[in-house]
Design an enzyme around this catalytic site. Sequence first.
Site, PDB file in Angstrom:
ATOM      1  CB  CYS A 128      -0.927   0.001   1.213  1.00 43.34           C
ATOM      2  SG  CYS A 128      -1.970  -1.465   1.283  1.00 43.34           S
ATOM      3  CE  LYS A 202      -7.092  -2.009   4.599  1.00 42.17           C
ATOM      4  NZ  LYS A 202      -6.696  -1.409   3.320  1.00 42.17           N
ATOM      5  NE  ARG A 212      -4.677  -8.406   1.216  1.00 45.47           N
ATOM      6  CZ  ARG A 212      -3.955  -8.605   2.296  1.00 45.47           C
ATOM      7  NH1 ARG A 212      -3.183  -9.683   2.385  1.00 45.47           N
ATOM      8  NH2 ARG A 212      -3.991  -7.742   3.289  1.00 45.47           N
ATOM      9  NE  ARG A 224      -2.446  -5.093   2.068  1.00 47.29           N
ATOM     10  CZ  ARG A 224      -1.917  -5.169   0.860  1.00 47.29           C
ATOM     11  NH1 ARG A 224      -0.643  -4.897   0.680  1.00 47.29           N
ATOM     12  NH2 ARG A 224      -2.666  -5.531  -0.179  1.00 47.29           N
ATOM     13  CE  LYS A 255     -10.767  -3.534   4.451  1.00 49.23           C
ATOM     14  NZ  LYS A 255      -9.909  -3.027   3.440  1.00 49.23           N
ATOM     15  CB  SER A 281     -13.642  -9.999   0.245  1.00 47.34           C
ATOM     16  OG  SER A 281     -12.367 -10.061   0.852  1.00 47.34           O
TER      17      SER A 281
HETATM   18  C1  PBG Z   1      -6.612  -2.014   0.025  1.00 46.09           C
HETATM   19  C2  PBG Z   1      -7.871  -2.569   0.485  1.00 46.09           C
HETATM   20  C3  PBG Z   1      -8.114  -3.872   0.966  1.00 46.09           C
HETATM   21  C4  PBG Z   1      -9.501  -3.976   1.133  1.00 46.09           C
HETATM   22  C5  PBG Z   1     -10.054  -2.742   0.807  1.00 46.09           C
HETATM   23  N1  PBG Z   1      -9.027  -1.882   0.435  1.00 46.09           N
HETATM   24  C6  PBG Z   1      -7.254  -5.043   1.147  1.00 46.09           C
HETATM   25  C7  PBG Z   1      -5.992  -5.037   1.845  1.00 46.09           C
HETATM   26  O1  PBG Z   1      -5.699  -4.233   2.727  1.00 46.09           O
HETATM   27  O2  PBG Z   1      -5.211  -5.916   1.475  1.00 46.09           O
HETATM   28  C8  PBG Z   1     -10.203  -5.229   1.580  1.00 46.09           C
HETATM   29  C9  PBG Z   1     -11.652  -5.303   1.300  1.00 46.09           C
HETATM   30  C10 PBG Z   1     -12.244  -6.656   1.404  1.00 46.09           C
HETATM   31  O3  PBG Z   1     -11.615  -7.642   1.813  1.00 46.09           O
HETATM   32  O4  PBG Z   1     -13.427  -6.754   1.052  1.00 46.09           O
HETATM   33  N2  PBG Z   1      -5.861  -1.220   0.805  1.00 46.09           N
END
Ligand code: PBG
Length: 358
Positions: A128, A202, A212, A224, A255, A281
């Site tokens: 990121c 997050k 992903r 991450r 999240k 997801s």
């Molecule tokens: C990216 C991002 C992610 C999600 C939303 N924006 C994935 C991550 O941090 O790898 C995940 C959303 C989901 O799993 O539905 N920064």
Amino acid sequence: MPAVRLSRLRKDNPTRDWISEVLLRPKDLIQPYFVVGGKRIDRPVRSLPGVSHLSIDKLLKDMDGARKRGIKSVLLFGIPGTKDKIGAEAYKKNGIVQKAVKEIKKNFKDIIVITDVCLCGYTAHGHCGIFKERGTGGGRQGYIIDNDKTLKALTKIALSHAASGADLVAPSAMMDGQVRSIREGLDKNAFENTGILAYSAKYASNFYGPFREASDSGPQFGDRKGYQMDPRNSNQALREIREDIKEGADIVMVKPALSYLDIIYRAKEKFNVPVAAYNVSGEYTMVEGYIDSISHPIPQGYGPRTKSGILVRGGAGSAERMELRKNIVLEILTGIKRAGADFIITYWAKEAAKWLRL
Ligand code: PBG
């Protein structure tokens, strides 16, 4: 003393509906979309059943349907044609997200457009942020992200989204100071009315796998954990949220949602700002997989059973399974809202909106 008969207020449907505390509405749900270049593309995402990569024409069509069901807001993720070391495609003036926002705004006056602001879908390494040269700085896994250099890129992305007409930008890179940097950038460029929905708390979660795959954004090495939050921490989450509010976030986000309902609750109680929760997801596919796999008696009250009381995988009872699916989804979304979320980002948004309107 006679027994306190709380069940009196549960005696029938009219009473239950009348006494109910939490009201889930289509306007609470934010529909995520994956936008790709090209035309007439509606490519199902293998890892996320029911979700597709859509080209802008198909996106507009789908969005029109969602809109008619009462969905008021969408969150856009771009699938770029090319990736590089620094994710330059993310802030291209005519990038996929920038184009999509313009088209949506041209076609619909009543849709709030939110754009994800991150680099992971645009960098070849899938992280990121932008790296300091590998090996320098002695990061644990031999790499280290240049937080402050990344801020510049994120701000550029946010500005390009704002210039296209985004209502809110949603920084999701978990870089320190990202909200301040973006807020300052927006204000300096006369986008003081563009809002920020901050991915504040997050977590470095195991529930992002299907996303992903959908956005081809998984880290090519490492993980991450150096920038996203540790699932063991909650006080730190509140601190992240507090800082983001101070830095200028209009809405804060927690999240994922389901393993972090306590964070949603505490954030709402403590700060009383609009709180969004991302029903991610893996939480979505967990339910879809469950429904696919049912081979035990379904819980009481969820419609008629097969003769033996058993629903067999792939076999009879698909209407019952769909009824169960609907009830599970609504139970989950209601739970997230009851915890304190004002908005829920969910892949079920447009479908749930349909159920809520009936
Ligand atoms: C990216 C991002 C992610 C999600 C939303 N924006 C994935 C991550 O941090 O790898 C995940 C959303 C989901 O799993 O539905 N920064």
